[in-house]
Write an enzyme that holds these catalytic residues in place. Structure first.
Site, mmCIF file in Angstrom:
data_model
loop_
_atom_site.group_PDB
_atom_site.id
_atom_site.type_symbol
_atom_site.label_atom_id
_atom_site.label_comp_id
_atom_site.label_asym_id
_atom_site.label_seq_id
_atom_site.Cartn_x
_atom_site.Cartn_y
_atom_site.Cartn_z
ATOM 1 N N PHE A 30 58.919 44.912 37.786
ATOM 2 C CA PHE A 30 58.472 46.259 38.156
ATOM 3 C C PHE A 30 57.688 46.298 39.465
ATOM 4 C CE2 PHE A 30 53.985 47.400 37.807
ATOM 5 C CZ PHE A 30 53.420 46.232 37.326
ATOM 6 N N LYS A 31 57.166 45.176 39.909
ATOM 7 C CA LYS A 31 56.363 45.208 41.137
ATOM 8 C C LYS A 31 57.190 45.632 42.352
ATOM 9 C CE LYS A 31 52.779 42.106 39.528
ATOM 10 N NZ LYS A 31 53.307 41.785 38.164
#
Ligand SMILES: *Cc1c(COP(=O)(O)O)cnc(C)c1O
Length: 489
Positions: free
Chosen positions: A108-109
């Protein structure tokens, strides 16, 4: 225009672009907005994903116009996210899964790090900073690759990533050392992650190094999650998930829903609270920890105590005992910079702090907490897979398990969205063992997982085995400053 100030009381107020360029306040605090905008849900409903992201981002960071943000969003996500939904929502059993892992590094980063370079270069341009922005990152695996993918070939920037030699998984190492780009360097440090992290922090604080770089037109910056520019894009996908549920007829507009967030540094879940403050109808935010359950304990007791063993788990990106972004939450819930300063001093000096009861009451009105160890997370993977065919990664599984426990214990049956923070393929060995009881390693596990779930291996992971290893530097931590200085720009 919205201004930003430090959580620790520094009197200086900054514009959004200044706060993004600086990263951390001089008093050691994090930047928070003076006030929150209010968004009208109905006006957001017709927007496609890029427009929604641009609307939310420019509402909070109003130094940037919506048109500028749309350009930044399009350039950041185009051809790099596997779906133009950016963050699709899927239903699995009696919960919804918000898939945040369709970017270049399958975690998700990427959602924030695909935009941060452009937010930074736009800020530098606006503020007439002509220096090359040299981003230093120490990584235990995920952040480094996401930052590399975000900053590669972005004009006006360069990126140096330091990882502990022998301290990351083989997939994570390959992801980093095969990274192309004129402005990227990846270097192994002889030592562990703390050695790498400490050496990077020392470089930021080294006046001689900064002066010599400054004379050559180079300014150091950080891609760490304390940067406001990393927080803002995460707020948008909470809105996206909600609006998808409204469009699907699963909820009425205005109805509250719950989110369960696999948590480490408290950045992702704090973005959920910011979404709530901006107008999203949020019931509860579940803070889901793994066996490093310092946050779950804190939310239950009001005592934050990091004086405990650091455990290595199957959800390594959540193996954290000091959650930096909790400081922002403490500030908003307590409304008192002197109190935050005192609590952070206690954490630094004694390894623990005690939050007063009124602050905890405010916090518990929004946040609940739970934790799941590896075996509970593996059970959750197996159960959901057998019931629905859906495969979760080991981090998402912690969030799913905590959500199921919460529902059972509280009787709260509001719609529940679990944030899926990584692709199951990124942790294929554990996922395969948990779901199908099969033990394979490396690319064999990836291939088998693809058969088991009838989904292709995500392109960026599949291509790893054929890419040349470009970055072979290995140094001692003590030589990091010299390495940073000598890196060609
Ligand atoms: C970083 C990370 C987390 C934790 O997110 P925070 O914002 O640090 O709380 C969870 N899952 C994965 C896969 C991550 O990479």
């Amino acid at each position: 225009m919205r201004l930003y100030h430090s959580t620790r009381g520094e009197s200086r107020k900054l514009r959004a672009d200044e706060a993004i360029l600086r990263g951390l306040a001089a008093d050691g605090g994090l930047y928070v907005p003076d006030s929150f905008p209010a968004l009208d849900l109905r006006a957001l409903l017709p927007l496609d994903a890029p427009r929604l992201f641009a609307r939310v981002l420019s509402a909070l960071l109003d130094e940037y116009t919506e048109a500028e943000m749309l350009e930044i969003v399009r350039a950041g996500y185009e051809n790099r996210f596997l779906t133009d939904e950016i963050t699709p929502l899927v239903k699995a059993g009696d919960m919804y899964i918000l898939e945040l892992f369709h970017g270049p590094t399958a975690a998700f980063k990427d959602v924030a790090l695909a935009l941060l370079p452009r937010l930074i270069t736009r800020a530098a341009g606006q503020l007439n900073v002509r220096d090359e922005i040299r981003v230093l990152t120490a990584t235990s695996g995920d952040t480094g690759k996401a930052a590399l993918a975000g900053f590669a070939d972005v004009p006006g920037t360069s990126i140096l990533v330091f990882y502990p030699l022998g301290g990351v998984s083989e997939v994570q190492r390959l992801q980093m050392v095969t990274q192309p780009g004129r402005n990227v360097r990846v270097c192994a440090i002889r030592g562990n992650f703390d050695d790498a992290q400490t050496a990077v922090k020392r470089a930021f604080a080294d006046p001689g190094l900064n002066a010599r770089l400054g004379a050559r037109g180079v300014r150091l910056s950080s891609a760490n999650s304390i940067n406001l520019g990393r927080l803002a894009p995460q707020i948008a996908y909470f809105f996206k998930a909600y609006l998808d549920l409204v469009r699907a007829g699963a909820i009425e507009i205005g109805e509250k829903i719950n989110f369960s967030v696999p948590t480490g540094n408290f950045g992702d879940i704090l973005a959920g609270d910011y979404a709530r403050r901006i107008g999203l109808p949020v019931g509860r935010l579940l803070c889901a920890s793994n066996a490093n359950n310092v946050l779950a304990d804190f939310i239950r007791t009001g005592i934050y105590d990091r004086r405990r063993a650091f455990l290595k788990t199957a959800s390594p990106s959540m193996d954290i005992l000091i959650s930096s972004n909790l400081e922002r939450c403490l500030y908003h819930m307590g409304g008192d910079a002197a109190l935050v300063r005192a609590m952070m001093a206690d954490l630094a000096d004694k390894g623990a702090f005690h939050a007063p009861a009124p602050l905890m009451e405010n916090l518990r009105a929004v946040f609940s907490a739970g934790w799941a160890d590896d075996s509970a997370a593996f059970e959750a993977i197996k159960k959901l897979y057998h019931e629905t065919g859906y495969l979760m990664d080991t981090h998402t599984a912690v969030g799913h398990r905590v959500a199921a426990d919460y529902r059972r214990e509280s009787g709260d049956s509001r719609p529940m969205v679990v944030l899926a923070t990584a692709s199951p393929f990124k942790f294929a060995e554990d996922v395969l063992r948990a779901a199908a009881g099969e033990t394979l390693s490396g690319f064999a596990a990836l291939g088998r997982l693809s058969e088991v779930c009838a989904r292709p291996i995500p392109g960026p992971l599949a291509s790893l085995r054929n890419l040349p290893e470009i970055h072979t530097d290995v140094i001692d931590a003590a030589d990091l400053a010299r390495y940073v200085e000598e890196a060609q720009s």
